[in-house]
Each structure stands twice: as C-alpha cells, then as structure tokens.
Design a protein around this motif. Structure first.
Motif, PDB file in Angstrom:
ATOM      1  N   ARG A   1       0.857  -1.189   0.000  1.00 58.44           N
ATOM      2  CA  ARG A   1       0.000   0.000   0.000  1.00 58.44           C
ATOM      3  C   ARG A   1       0.893   1.239   0.000  1.00 58.44           C
ATOM      4  NH1 ARG A   1      -5.324  -0.968   0.959  1.00 58.44           N
ATOM      5  NH2 ARG A   1      -5.891  -3.021   1.765  1.00 58.44           N
ATOM      6  N   VAL A   2       0.822   1.998  -1.079  1.00 60.59           N
ATOM      7  CA  VAL A   2       1.730   3.139  -1.244  1.00 60.59           C
ATOM      8  C   VAL A   2       1.018   4.406  -1.719  1.00 60.59           C
ATOM      9  CG1 VAL A   2       3.867   1.837  -1.610  1.00 60.59           C
ATOM     10  CG2 VAL A   2       2.295   2.186  -3.532  1.00 60.59           C
ATOM     11  N   LEU A   3      -0.309   4.397  -1.774  1.00 60.38           N
ATOM     12  CA  LEU A   3      -1.046   5.574  -2.233  1.00 60.38           C
ATOM     13  C   LEU A   3      -1.651   6.317  -1.053  1.00 60.38           C
ATOM     14  CD1 LEU A   3      -2.942   4.213  -5.380  1.00 60.38           C
ATOM     15  CD2 LEU A   3      -0.699   5.318  -5.256  1.00 60.38           C
ATOM     16  N   GLY A   4      -1.703   7.637  -1.140  1.00 62.34           N
ATOM     17  CA  GLY A   4      -2.352   8.430  -0.110  1.00 62.34           C
ATOM     18  C   GLY A   4      -1.394   8.896   0.964  1.00 62.34           C
ATOM     19  N   ALA A   5      -1.972   9.554   1.958  1.00 62.74           N
ATOM     20  CA  ALA A   5      -1.170  10.203   2.997  1.00 62.74           C
ATOM     21  C   ALA A   5      -0.691   9.248   4.080  1.00 62.74           C
ATOM     22  CB  ALA A   5      -1.982  11.330   3.634  1.00 62.74           C
ATOM     23  N   ASP A   6      -1.297   8.060   4.166  1.00 67.44           N
ATOM     24  CA  ASP A   6      -0.882   7.125   5.213  1.00 67.44           C
ATOM     25  C   ASP A   6       0.529   6.600   4.954  1.00 67.44           C
ATOM     26  OD1 ASP A   6      -3.313   7.434   6.416  1.00 67.44           O
ATOM     27  OD2 ASP A   6      -4.183   5.624   5.530  1.00 67.44           O
ATOM     28  N   ARG A   7       1.176   6.160   6.011  1.00 68.86           N
ATOM     29  CA  ARG A   7       2.522   5.594   5.873  1.00 68.86           C
ATOM     30  C   ARG A   7       2.445   4.320   5.035  1.00 68.86           C
ATOM     31  NH1 ARG A   7       6.719   4.329  10.871  1.00 68.86           N
ATOM     32  NH2 ARG A   7       8.477   3.635   9.565  1.00 68.86           N
TER      33      ARG A   7
ATOM     34  N   LYS B   1       6.048  11.827  -0.160  1.00 69.09           N
ATOM     35  CA  LYS B   1       7.282  12.345   0.435  1.00 69.09           C
ATOM     36  C   LYS B   1       8.543  11.803  -0.232  1.00 69.09           C
ATOM     37  CE  LYS B   1       5.208  13.053   5.002  1.00 69.09           C
ATOM     38  NZ  LYS B   1       5.286  12.729   6.461  1.00 69.09           N
ATOM     39  N   SER B   2       8.377  10.937  -1.203  1.00 71.74           N
ATOM     40  CA  SER B   2       9.543  10.339  -1.849  1.00 71.74           C
ATOM     41  C   SER B   2      10.275  11.359  -2.717  1.00 71.74           C
ATOM     42  CB  SER B   2       9.111   9.151  -2.718  1.00 71.74           C
ATOM     43  OG  SER B   2      10.206   8.664  -3.467  1.00 71.74           O
ATOM     44  N   VAL B   3      11.613  11.325  -2.651  1.00 70.03           N
ATOM     45  CA  VAL B   3      12.426  12.192  -3.511  1.00 70.03           C
ATOM     46  C   VAL B   3      13.061  11.400  -4.645  1.00 70.03           C
ATOM     47  CG1 VAL B   3      12.906  13.818  -1.643  1.00 70.03           C
ATOM     48  CG2 VAL B   3      14.439  11.870  -1.993  1.00 70.03           C
ATOM     49  N   SER B   4      12.704  10.132  -4.769  1.00 63.80           N
ATOM     50  CA  SER B   4      13.216   9.330  -5.876  1.00 63.80           C
ATOM     51  C   SER B   4      12.698   9.873  -7.199  1.00 63.80           C
ATOM     52  CB  SER B   4      12.768   7.868  -5.711  1.00 63.80           C
ATOM     53  OG  SER B   4      12.838   7.174  -6.944  1.00 63.80           O
ATOM     54  N   PRO B   5      13.589  10.181  -8.148  1.00 60.60           N
ATOM     55  CA  PRO B   5      13.108  10.701  -9.442  1.00 60.60           C
ATOM     56  C   PRO B   5      12.226   9.706 -10.185  1.00 60.60           C
ATOM     57  CG  PRO B   5      15.463  10.189  -9.517  1.00 60.60           C
ATOM     58  CD  PRO B   5      15.059  10.103  -8.088  1.00 60.60           C
ATOM     59  N   ALA B   6      12.520   8.419 -10.060  1.00 61.35           N
ATOM     60  CA  ALA B   6      11.717   7.413 -10.754  1.00 61.35           C
ATOM     61  C   ALA B   6      10.327   7.307 -10.139  1.00 61.35           C
ATOM     62  CB  ALA B   6      12.414   6.058 -10.716  1.00 61.35           C
TER      63      ALA B   6
ATOM     64  N   PRO C   1      -2.602 -12.920   9.548  1.00 56.13           N
ATOM     65  CA  PRO C   1      -2.185 -11.697   8.848  1.00 56.13           C
ATOM     66  C   PRO C   1      -1.095 -10.964   9.603  1.00 56.13           C
ATOM     67  CG  PRO C   1      -4.303 -11.367   9.922  1.00 56.13           C
ATOM     68  CD  PRO C   1      -3.997 -12.826  10.046  1.00 56.13           C
ATOM     69  N   THR C   2      -0.163 -10.404   8.856  1.00 56.12           N
ATOM     70  CA  THR C   2       0.886  -9.574   9.433  1.00 56.12           C
ATOM     71  C   THR C   2       0.963  -8.278   8.643  1.00 56.12           C
ATOM     72  OG1 THR C   2       2.615 -10.527   8.015  1.00 56.12           O
ATOM     73  CG2 THR C   2       2.231 -11.577  10.147  1.00 56.12           C
ATOM     74  N   ARG C   3       1.289  -7.206   9.336  1.00 58.72           N
ATOM     75  CA  ARG C   3       1.439  -5.907   8.679  1.00 58.72           C
ATOM     76  C   ARG C   3       2.707  -5.255   9.180  1.00 58.72           C
ATOM     77  NH1 ARG C   3      -4.430  -3.052   9.537  1.00 58.72           N
ATOM     78  NH2 ARG C   3      -5.585  -4.967   9.842  1.00 58.72           N
ATOM     79  N   ALA C   4       3.354  -4.515   8.302  1.00 60.93           N
ATOM     80  CA  ALA C   4       4.573  -3.816   8.692  1.00 60.93           C
ATOM     81  C   ALA C   4       4.591  -2.455   8.019  1.00 60.93           C
ATOM     82  CB  ALA C   4       5.808  -4.614   8.281  1.00 60.93           C
ATOM     83  N   ALA C   5       4.870  -1.414   8.810  1.00 58.06           N
ATOM     84  CA  ALA C   5       5.074  -0.089   8.231  1.00 58.06           C
ATOM     85  C   ALA C   5       6.436  -0.085   7.535  1.00 58.06           C
ATOM     86  CB  ALA C   5       5.026   0.969   9.333  1.00 58.06           C
ATOM     87  N   LEU C   6       6.486   0.561   6.382  1.00 57.09           N
ATOM     88  CA  LEU C   6       7.713   0.589   5.589  1.00 57.09           C
ATOM     89  C   LEU C   6       8.401   1.946   5.711  1.00 57.09           C
ATOM     90  CD1 LEU C   6       6.351  -1.039   2.311  1.00 57.09           C
ATOM     91  CD2 LEU C   6       7.840  -2.140   3.987  1.00 57.09           C
ATOM     92  N   THR C   7       9.726   1.932   5.664  1.00 61.54           N
ATOM     93  CA  THR C   7      10.444   3.196   5.530  1.00 61.54           C
ATOM     94  C   THR C   7      10.214   3.727   4.116  1.00 61.54           C
ATOM     95  OG1 THR C   7      12.480   2.181   4.696  1.00 61.54           O
ATOM     96  CG2 THR C   7      12.220   2.351   7.103  1.00 61.54           C
TER      97      THR C   7
ATOM     98  N   HIS D   1      12.404   1.821   1.599  1.00 54.80           N
ATOM     99  CA  HIS D   1      11.931   0.470   1.304  1.00 54.80           C
ATOM    100  C   HIS D   1      10.692   0.501   0.425  1.00 54.80           C
ATOM    101  CE1 HIS D   1      14.097  -1.485   4.987  1.00 54.80           C
ATOM    102  NE2 HIS D   1      14.915  -1.154   4.012  1.00 54.80           N
ATOM    103  N   ALA D   2       9.804   1.451   0.671  1.00 56.79           N
ATOM    104  CA  ALA D   2       8.615   1.574  -0.174  1.00 56.79           C
ATOM    105  C   ALA D   2       9.013   1.928  -1.604  1.00 56.79           C
ATOM    106  CB  ALA D   2       7.675   2.637   0.398  1.00 56.79           C
ATOM    107  N   ASP D   3       9.979   2.845  -1.759  1.00 54.65           N
ATOM    108  CA  ASP D   3      10.476   3.187  -3.098  1.00 54.65           C
ATOM    109  C   ASP D   3      10.980   1.949  -3.824  1.00 54.65           C
ATOM    110  OD1 ASP D   3       9.952   5.872  -2.701  1.00 54.65           O
ATOM    111  OD2 ASP D   3      12.023   6.413  -2.220  1.00 54.65           O
ATOM    112  N   ILE D   4      11.787   1.148  -3.123  1.00 54.84           N
ATOM    113  CA  ILE D   4      12.385  -0.033  -3.746  1.00 54.84           C
ATOM    114  C   ILE D   4      11.311  -1.017  -4.184  1.00 54.84           C
ATOM    115  CG2 ILE D   4      13.800  -2.076  -3.293  1.00 54.84           C
ATOM    116  CD1 ILE D   4      15.541  -0.291  -1.465  1.00 54.84           C
ATOM    117  N   LEU D   5      10.337  -1.286  -3.323  1.00 56.66           N
ATOM    118  CA  LEU D   5       9.290  -2.246  -3.676  1.00 56.66           C
ATOM    119  C   LEU D   5       8.454  -1.747  -4.849  1.00 56.66           C
ATOM    120  CD1 LEU D   5       8.159  -3.421  -0.129  1.00 56.66           C
ATOM    121  CD2 LEU D   5       9.274  -4.814  -1.887  1.00 56.66           C
TER     122      LEU D   5
END
Length: 422
Positions: free
Chosen positions: A232-238, A349-354, A250-256, A259-263
């Motif tokens: 899950r990477v859309l919206g204002a939530d982490r 908040k990502s600064v990755s150009p891609a 079920p397991t859930r983990a907040a991503l840095t 790490h979210a950029d990489i995935l």
C-alpha cells in the motif's frame, strides 16, 4: 440547560467558528474537543467537504450497489449482523449501516422511521460516507483511521448530520488483515455509549470469525490467492506491507520511505534491476552499491528472504498493490474502479526521481481519464482528491456543466483559487 446540552452548544459554537475560518487548528487544540474529532475536522475542511450539504453525495457506485452487495465479502455475514444488531434496532430508533472499505454504504437497515429520516442526509445504500466525501462521521472516520470511532451529535462536520450520534468499528479480512469495510450503529445520544461500542465490537469479532470459518472451508487455491502479499503506497498514510505468516495469520509492517520506493520500482520492473540501475532510479546515482546492498538486506527482514533475489534484484513472486490496481483499472478503461483504488498521490514524500515520474504519470493519467469520460459524477470525485483541489480547468468544467447547487460550489471554489493564485 443540562450539562450535556451545554457541552453540545459549546461544540456547535466552536464548529461554527472553525468552518467560517475564524479560528485555526491551534485554537481547536485548546478546546475540550477530542483529538480524533479535531483531526477529522481538519481533514474534512482540507478536502473541501461542504458543512451545509447533506451527509454525503451519492457515489458513482450507487448504480451498481446490487453488484457490490453480491460480490462483497460481508454479504455472507449478513445473517450474523442481522441477528446481533438489526433485529433489536428495528424498534429502537437505531439504524445499522454496513459500508465497503471505500466508504460506500451497502446496507442500511433497522428502525423504519429512522431510516426514512436519514434519507434527508443521504444516509442510504450507494452513498459515499467516506470521510473525504461526508466529513467527520463514525463509519468514514473509522475507515480513515482503521480504528473504532464514536462521533457524538455536534462533533459531526456536516450540520445536517449533527442531530445523530454514531458508533463504527472497521472489519478486516481474517487472513490478510486487509480492511474490507465497517459496521456502524446510528441513532440518538445513547448510540455513543460504551455499551454500544462493546456491542458493535463484539459483532465485528463474530463477523470476522464467520469469515475465517468460510475461508477455512474454501479450496486451497483461493486461500493462497487471498494471502498474497500486498503493498500500500497511495495516499497520505505511511506505506505498508501486508502478508501472512506460516500459520496464515495476517501480518502488517510499516515501511520506511526508501523500502517503499524499492518495492514500487521492483514491482514495475519484473525483469529485475541491477544495484547500479536501482541506485540511479532512487537518487540520480548519488547512492553507492554498498548502500543499496544494505537497504536490500534490511528489506529482506521485512518482506521475507524468499521474496527477493539478487543479481539482478527482483521479486520472485507476484505481489498486489493499490498502485497496480489503479494502473490496471485505467488500462481496461474502468475509470470508476481506478478512482475507487486511488487513495491519493504515490509516496508523496519520496524524492526518488523514478517514483516522482510514476507519481506524475498516475495522477495525470487518472485526471485525463476522468476528463475524457465527460461524467460529472466522476469529475466530482476527482475534484474531492488533493490534486483536484487546485484543478482550475476541472472546477471550470463543473461550473459550466453542473446543476445550480454544484455551480454555486464550483464558483466559490474558483473564486478561492483566483484569490490565492491570482
């Protein structure tokens, strides 16, 4: 005046000052208002919710409520909900509402008189009662926070909803932990009691147990598909990673952010990426290979070593994501489904150009698809999104094409844009 009525009057006075723009969030923090209400009012105002409109506008899904009901996982749990909640609500002035994860009401049952009265605020099946569509309200705010919520009378953002109180608890898929909807009780002041919350909470537990039992009896291939990892990477939530452990829990983990950029990048490059290429996509080549290897080592501890391979770095099994759902819906021309899946910008908040290019591609593509349909309902939904707030052309199109009420709203918004940007 009783203490409860005096408190309601105080909250109503604060609400009037806030929606009129005469006080700011810092002032709200100094009042007795609960923090969950203050933060929801702020989100409601920021998203342009009209406090003088009915609780919510009908969502575009209103035309397909029957199809949604037939395919929604909570349909199988209706007998449980009716036995535990609806049967007692029919003669008590209380309504039971069941919503999908996007805030669309699927069922509204209970006291017939209350249901008729609630029609005036559009508390009906097919209406959008997400927080972004209706402002502060128990089912919408519970879905926004993924947490149980009680909203009392004057705490509602919309004035038309303030005669009511409500208690809502989110419902999750028992295997993946994915949010699938919410169960809500709406009625008089008594509905915001601790006893009501305990009752709704117990009902949700019963529903999730019912769904787990059904899942246990399904074919293994269905179980396997349901337990697929999800990003899950859309919206204002982490950003979050959702999966299942070896026992199916079920397991859930907040991503840095990294790490979210990489995935995201690996999900868009199934062929894999070398460490050098990944470094360039993440930070214009300012990252070195050693840093990339360290990040991948940390990421494996989050998603599992079996899912990531190296030389090149790639995902070894398919994953689902809200990002892919929007792109897939746009590819098949289902603009309404794309809007359903679009919770907001990709990793804002990502600064990755891609990632930035992907963010622009997704938002621009969705906007273009909405405009191409000529559907005013879809246009309204786009304008409720953060990107739509400053979309002058979109608001102008709504002003030129809509009914008088929408024309007034669009005209006011355009005047605000002119004042802000000149």
């Amino acid at each position: 005046m009783s203490s409860s009525k005096a408190a309601d009057a105080d909250v109503r006075a604060v609400h009037e000052l806030f929606v009129a723009g005469e006080v700011d969030a810092s002032y709200l923090a100094s009042t007795p208002l609960r923090r969950v209400v203050v933060e929801s009012w702020q989100r409601s105002l920021a998203r342009g919710v009209d406090p003088d409109r009915g609780g919510a506008q009908s969502s575009e899904l209103a035309l397909s409520v029957a199809r949604m009901r037939a395919t929604h996982p909570l349909a199988s749990a209706l007998p449980v909900i009716r036995r535990l909640l609806v049967d007692d609500a029919r003669s008590s002035g209380v309504m039971v509402a069941i919503s999908a994860a996007d805030g669309t009401l699927l069922w509204v049952e209970g006291d017939a008189t209350a249901c008729r009265q609630a029609e005036s605020m559009n508390f009906v099946p097919g209406a959008d009662w997400s927080e972004r569509g209706a402002g502060t309200n128990a089912p919408g705010t519970a879905l926004a926070l993924d947490a149980e919520v009680q909203i009392r009378g004057t705490e509602h953002f919309s004035r038309l909803v303030q005669p009511w109180s409500c208690t809502a608890v989110p419902v999750h898929d028992p295997v993946t932990g994915t949010l699938i909807g919410a169960i809500d009780l709406t009625g008089g002041d008594d509905v915001s009691s601790s006893q009501t919350l305990a009752l709704v909470r117990a009902t949700v537990v019963a529903v999730e147990n019912h769904l787990a039992l059904l899942r246990f009896t399904e074919a293994p291939r269905v179980e396997s598909r349901s337990a697929a990892p999800r990003l899950r990477v859309l919206g204002a939530d982490r950003p979050r990673w959702e999966s299942s452990d070896a026992t199916g829990r079920p397991t859930r983990a907040a991503l840095t952010g990294r790490h979210a950029d990489i995935l995201v990048l690996l999900s868009r490059h199934p062929e894999g990426l070398s460490a050098d290429h990944l470094a360039t996509l993440l930070d214009d080549g300012h990252l070195d290979v050693v840093t990339i290897r360290a990040e991948m080592s940390r990421l494996r501890r989050v998603v599992g070593p079996e899912l990531l391979s190296s030389r090149p770095y790639r995902l070894t099994a398919p994953i689902s994501s809200d990002l892919a759902e929007v792109f897939d819906a746009l590819a098949r021309g289902d603009v309404a489904a794309a809007l359903d899946a679009y919770a907001g910008p990709l990793l804002g908040k990502s600064v990755s150009p891609a990632v930035g290019r992907l963010r622009t591609e997704l938002s621009t593509g969705l906007r273009g698809a909405v405009m191409a349909t000529g559907d005013l309902g879809l246009l309204r939904r786009w304008l409720q999104l953060p990107e739509g707030s400053d979309d002058r052309d979109g608001w102008r199109r709504l002003f030129d094409s809509a009914e008088p009420v929408d024309r007034a709203r669009a005209g006011g918004h355009l005047a605000g844009l002119d004042f802000e940007f000149g």
